[in-house]
Design an enzyme around this catalytic site. Structure first.
Site, PDB file in Angstrom:
ATOM      1  N   CYS A 134      -6.874 -12.280  -2.541  1.00  0.00           N
ATOM      2  CA  CYS A 134      -6.729 -12.807  -0.899  1.00  0.00           C
ATOM      3  C   CYS A 134      -7.278 -14.053  -0.798  1.00  0.00           C
ATOM      4  CB  CYS A 134      -7.212 -11.840   0.038  1.00  0.00           C
ATOM      5  SG  CYS A 134      -6.558 -10.349  -0.043  1.00  0.00           S
TER       6      CYS A 134
ATOM      7  N   ARG B 284     -11.148  -4.187   2.641  1.00  0.00           N
ATOM      8  CA  ARG B 284     -11.661  -4.871   1.519  1.00  0.00           C
ATOM      9  C   ARG B 284     -11.485  -3.897   0.448  1.00  0.00           C
ATOM     10  NH1 ARG B 284     -17.731  -5.034   3.315  1.00  0.00           N
ATOM     11  NH2 ARG B 284     -16.681  -3.060   4.217  1.00  0.00           N
TER      12      ARG B 284
ATOM     13  N   ARG C 141      -7.262 -10.185 -10.275  1.00  0.00           N
ATOM     14  CA  ARG C 141      -6.442 -11.581  -9.715  1.00  0.00           C
ATOM     15  C   ARG C 141      -7.395 -12.405  -9.368  1.00  0.00           C
ATOM     16  NH1 ARG C 141      -2.202  -8.473  -5.513  1.00  0.00           N
ATOM     17  NH2 ARG C 141      -3.831  -7.002  -5.575  1.00  0.00           N
TER      18      ARG C 141
HETATM   19  P1  NAD Z   1      -0.012  -5.398  -4.649  1.00  0.00           P
HETATM   20  O1  NAD Z   1       0.513  -6.478  -5.484  1.00  0.00           O
HETATM   21  O2  NAD Z   1      -1.161  -4.747  -4.955  1.00  0.00           O
HETATM   22  O3  NAD Z   1       1.078  -4.562  -4.171  1.00  0.00           O
HETATM   23  C1  NAD Z   1       2.600  -4.755  -3.679  1.00  0.00           C
HETATM   24  C2  NAD Z   1       3.388  -3.547  -4.155  1.00  0.00           C
HETATM   25  O4  NAD Z   1       4.694  -3.722  -3.396  1.00  0.00           O
HETATM   26  C3  NAD Z   1       3.671  -3.456  -5.496  1.00  0.00           C
HETATM   27  O5  NAD Z   1       3.465  -2.100  -6.005  1.00  0.00           O
HETATM   28  C4  NAD Z   1       5.063  -3.574  -5.593  1.00  0.00           C
HETATM   29  O6  NAD Z   1       6.135  -3.112  -6.716  1.00  0.00           O
HETATM   30  C5  NAD Z   1       5.558  -3.427  -4.231  1.00  0.00           C
HETATM   31  N1  NAD Z   1       7.050  -4.052  -3.778  1.00  0.00           N
HETATM   32  C6  NAD Z   1       7.371  -5.500  -4.004  1.00  0.00           C
HETATM   33  N2  NAD Z   1       8.570  -5.401  -3.348  1.00  0.00           N
HETATM   34  C7  NAD Z   1       9.013  -4.070  -2.979  1.00  0.00           C
HETATM   35  C8  NAD Z   1      10.230  -3.741  -2.394  1.00  0.00           C
HETATM   36  N3  NAD Z   1      11.218  -4.613  -1.873  1.00  0.00           N
HETATM   37  N4  NAD Z   1      10.266  -2.343  -2.153  1.00  0.00           N
HETATM   38  C9  NAD Z   1       9.139  -1.520  -2.390  1.00  0.00           C
HETATM   39  N5  NAD Z   1       8.220  -2.106  -2.966  1.00  0.00           N
HETATM   40  C10 NAD Z   1       8.047  -3.198  -3.368  1.00  0.00           C
HETATM   41  O7  NAD Z   1      -0.454  -6.092  -3.112  1.00  0.00           O
HETATM   42  P2  NAD Z   1      -1.518  -5.812  -2.373  1.00  0.00           P
HETATM   43  O8  NAD Z   1      -2.879  -6.445  -2.866  1.00  0.00           O
HETATM   44  O9  NAD Z   1      -1.568  -4.313  -1.766  1.00  0.00           O
HETATM   45  O10 NAD Z   1      -1.185  -6.906  -0.998  1.00  0.00           O
HETATM   46  C11 NAD Z   1      -0.337  -6.812  -0.067  1.00  0.00           C
HETATM   47  C12 NAD Z   1      -0.286  -7.436   0.823  1.00  0.00           C
HETATM   48  O11 NAD Z   1      -1.488  -7.274   1.665  1.00  0.00           O
HETATM   49  C13 NAD Z   1      -0.396  -9.213   0.491  1.00  0.00           C
HETATM   50  O12 NAD Z   1       0.258  -9.773   1.483  1.00  0.00           O
HETATM   51  C14 NAD Z   1      -1.675  -9.238   0.608  1.00  0.00           C
HETATM   52  O13 NAD Z   1      -2.137 -10.620   0.944  1.00  0.00           O
HETATM   53  C15 NAD Z   1      -2.403  -8.429   1.750  1.00  0.00           C
HETATM   54  N6  NAD Z   1      -3.695  -7.953   1.703  1.00  0.00           N
HETATM   55  C16 NAD Z   1      -4.179  -7.648   0.658  1.00  0.00           C
HETATM   56  C17 NAD Z   1      -5.741  -7.356   0.597  1.00  0.00           C
HETATM   57  C18 NAD Z   1      -6.191  -6.891  -0.699  1.00  0.00           C
HETATM   58  O14 NAD Z   1      -7.591  -6.553  -0.569  1.00  0.00           O
HETATM   59  N7  NAD Z   1      -5.672  -6.547  -1.820  1.00  0.00           N
HETATM   60  C19 NAD Z   1      -6.276  -6.972   1.804  1.00  0.00           C
HETATM   61  C20 NAD Z   1      -5.672  -7.435   3.040  1.00  0.00           C
HETATM   62  C21 NAD Z   1      -4.289  -7.802   2.992  1.00  0.00           C
END
Ligand code: NAD
Length: 442
Positions: free
Chosen positions: A263, A154, A331
Site C-alpha cells: 500500500c 492491515r 510486495r
Molecule cells: P490483491 O492483489 O491481493 O488481490 C486482488 C485480487 O483481485 C486478485 O486475486 C485478482 O485475481 C482479483 N481480480 C482482479 N480483477 C478481477 C476481476 N475483474 N474479477 C475478479 N477478480 C479480479 O490485492 P489486495 O492487496 O487485496 O488489494 C486490493 C485493493 O485494496 C487495492 O486497491 C489495495 O490498495 C487496497 N488495500 C489493500 C490493503 C492491503 O493490506 N493489502 C489494505 C487496504 C486497502
C-alpha cells in the site's frame, strides 16, 4: 443482505469473510481459477492469521461461497464490492485502474434489480464517477448507485482491524445507499465504531491522505534515527518522548529500514500523481518517497559497513523477507532492495522467513533458502534481521554465536537491546542507536 465481493486478495477475502461473519450472505469472485479452486477446497491462498478458521466456519454455515462466475454472484446482490488490485502504473506512478474498470463493466453486465456498487479498492479521486459512467454506458437501463468504502485493514491483523476498526468511511450519494451501508456494518454500531458518511470524492481522498500521513510519520522517525546515530542518542527514547504527546501519538514511530508493502509505496506515488494532475503538488510526500527509496538502498550499505566495508566472498544470514511480520506479502519489501545489493557486492545470502519464502523465491535469485534462523546463521559472517517476526525476538544467542563465524548482528528492526547484545558478546548494529561491541575481557 446479499453481498458480492469482486477480488479475493488480502482485502476482498478478509472483507467478504468478515461480512459473512456479520451474518450477511457473501459470494466471493475471482478471475484467478487457481485461487477459487483452492478456496473451494478449503485452502486459503494467502497467509493471514485467523482467516482459515473464519472462512471454514462461515462456509459451513452456508453464508460464504466462492466462484469464478461473476454473474452468479452479482445477480440479485444488494451490494457489490470491488476489491481488485490498483497497482502503480509503470512510468508515471498513477494507480492502474484497469482492473477496477474491467470489474465495473463485468458487474454492469451481470446486475439485476437495484444494486449498490461499492469501491473498496484504494482509488484516486474521480474513480467512483468513472465507474458510474462505465456502468451507465454498458447498461443504460441499470438501476444502481456507486459508493466508496475504502479499506484500512492491515495485513497480519486484518480480521481484528475489520471487526474493530478505528472508523469506517463511506462515500455515498443517497439515503438509500447510506441505509445499505449502515445495514452491512450494523454489528459495528453496537461497539460504537465511528461511521463517517461523506461524498464519494472525499472518501476516496481520505484513504490516500491517511496512508501518505502514515508513510510520512515513519519517514520522519527514520530520519531522526539517522541523526540519533550521529549524536549517540537512542531513537527509541526520542520516539517515546515525542509519542507521549497526544498531538503526535506513539504509533508509527518505530525506526526501521523504510516502509514497504502493498500500500504505502504505491499509494504515496498515486497521491503525488493526483496532486500534479490538479496542480496542487504534494511536495512533502514527494520528498517522503525519495527518502524512503534511498533508505532501502542505504540499509544494504549499513550491513556492508558492519562487515568491515566489504561483503565480497562473505556470507550474510538474512532473517525475514516479508515487508512486515504475520504476512506472506513480499510486495515492495525492503528485502527486495537489500538482498540483491548485498549479492551485487559479492555476498552469498542465506535467508529464512516463516511465511514469505514461496513468494520470495519468485522475486529473489541465487539465495540459499534456509529452514530456520539457526540454519541461516550456520557459517555466516553476519546476521541481519530485516523483519520483526516474533520467532526472531528471543533467539538463542549462545547457539547463534557458535553457528556464526563471528558474533555480528545488524538488527534493522531494533528488536534486541544493545546492552543485552553486548553482554551476550555480540557486535551489534541497530537503527538510531549506538553500535555496541563485546566488552574486552580481563
Ligand atoms: P490483491 O492483489 O491481493 O488481490 C486482488 C485480487 O483481485 C486478485 O486475486 C485478482 O485475481 C482479483 N481480480 C482482479 N480483477 C478481477 C476481476 N475483474 N474479477 C475478479 N477478480 C479480479 O490485492 P489486495 O492487496 O487485496 O488489494 C486490493 C485493493 O485494496 C487495492 O486497491 C489495495 O490498495 C487496497 N488495500 C489493500 C490493503 C492491503 O493490506 N493489502 C489494505 C487496504 C486497502
Amino acid at each position: 443482505m446479499r453481498v458480492a465481493m469482486i477480488g479475493t486478495g488480502y482485502v476482498g477475502l478478509v472483507s467478504g469473510t468478515c461480512f459473512s461473519e456479520f451474518g450477511h450472505t457473501v459470494i466471493c469472485v475471482d478471475k484467478n481459477p487457481d485461487r477459487i479452486s483452492a478456496l473451494q477446497r478449503g485452502e486459503i491462498p494467502i497467509f493471514e492469521p485467523g482467516l482459515e478458521d473464519l472462512v471454514d466456519r462461515n462456509v459451513k454455515a452456508g453464508r460464504l461461497s466462492f466462484t469464478q462466475d461473476i454473474k452468479a454472484a452479482v445477480d440479485g446482490a444488494d451490494a457489490v464490492f470491488i476489491a481488485v488490485g490498483t497497482p502503480s502504473r509503470r512510468g508515471d506512478g498513477e494507480a492502474d485502474l484497469s482492473y477496477v474498470y474491467a470489474a465495473a463493466k463485468e458487474i454492469a453486465q451481470a446486475m439485476n434489480g437495484f444494486t449498490l456498487v461499492v469501491t473498496k479498492s484504494t482509488v484516486p479521486v474521480g474513480t467512483g464517477r468513472e465507474v458510474e459512467r462505465i456502468i451507465r454506458e454498458t447498461r443504460p437501463d441499470a438501476d444502481f448507485e456507486v459508493a466508496s468504502n475504502p479499506e484500512f485493514l492491515r495485513e497480519g491483523a486484518a480480521i481484528e482491524d475489520f471487526m474493530r476498526p478505528d472508523r469506517v468511511v463511506c462515500g455515498a450519494q443517497s439515503e438509500r445507499s447510506r441505509e445499505i451501508l449502515r445495514n452491512l456494518y450494523r454489528p459495528l454500531y453496537l461497539n460504537e465504531t465511528p461511521i463517517l458518511f461523506t461524498e464519494l470524492e472525499t472518501a476516496e481522498l481520505i484513504k490516500y491522505a491517511a496512508n501518505a500521513f502514515l508513510a510520512m510519520k515513519i519517514t520522519f522517525i527514520n530520519e531522526v534515527a539517522d541523526l540519533c546515530e550521529r549524536v549517540k542518542v537512542n531513537v527509541q527514547d526520542v520516539a517515546r518522548g515525542i509519542g507521549l504527546d497526544g498531538r503526535i501519538g506513539s504509533k508509527f514511530l518505530h525506526a526501521g529500514p523504510g516502509y514497504g508493502g502493498s500500500c504505502f509505496p504505491k499509494d504515496t506515488l498515486a497521491l503525488v500523481a493526483t496532486g500534479r494532475k490538479y496542480q496542487a503538488p504534494l511536495r512533502i510526500i514527494e520528498t517522503v518517497i525519495d527518502i524512503n527509496d534511498r533508505r532501502k538502498r542505504h540499509m544494504a550499505d549499513k550491513i556492508i559497513g558492519a562487515c568491515g566495508d566489504s561483503v565480497a566472498g562473505k556470507t550474510v544470514a538474512v532473517l525475514g523477507l516479508t515487508f512486515k511480520p504475520e504476512t506472506d506479502d513480499m510486495r515492495d519489501s525492503p528485502s527486495l532492495d537489500i538482498v540483491p545489493t548485498l549479492q551485487a557486492a559479492g555476498a552469498t545470502v542465506r535467508a529464512y522467513d516463516p511465511e514469505g519464502i514461496p513468494e520470495a523465491k519468485k522475486l529473489l535469485k541465487d539465495v540459499v533458502w534456509c529452514s530456520d534462523a539457526y540454519d541461516a546463521a550456520n557459517g555466516a559472517d553476519a546476521l541481519a534481521i530485516l523483519t520483526e517476526w516474533n520467532q526472531f525476538r528471543a533467539l538463542d544467542l549462545r547457539r547463534l554465536k557458535t553457528l556464526l563465524k563471528q558474533p555480528l548482528m545488524v538488527d534493522l528492526r531494533n528488536i534486541y537491546k544493545p546492552a543485552e547484545m553486548q553482554q551476550a558478546g555480540f557486535t551489534y548494529h541497530s537503527i538510531g542507536r549506538p553500535v555496541v561491541a563485546p566488552k574486552a575481557s580481563g
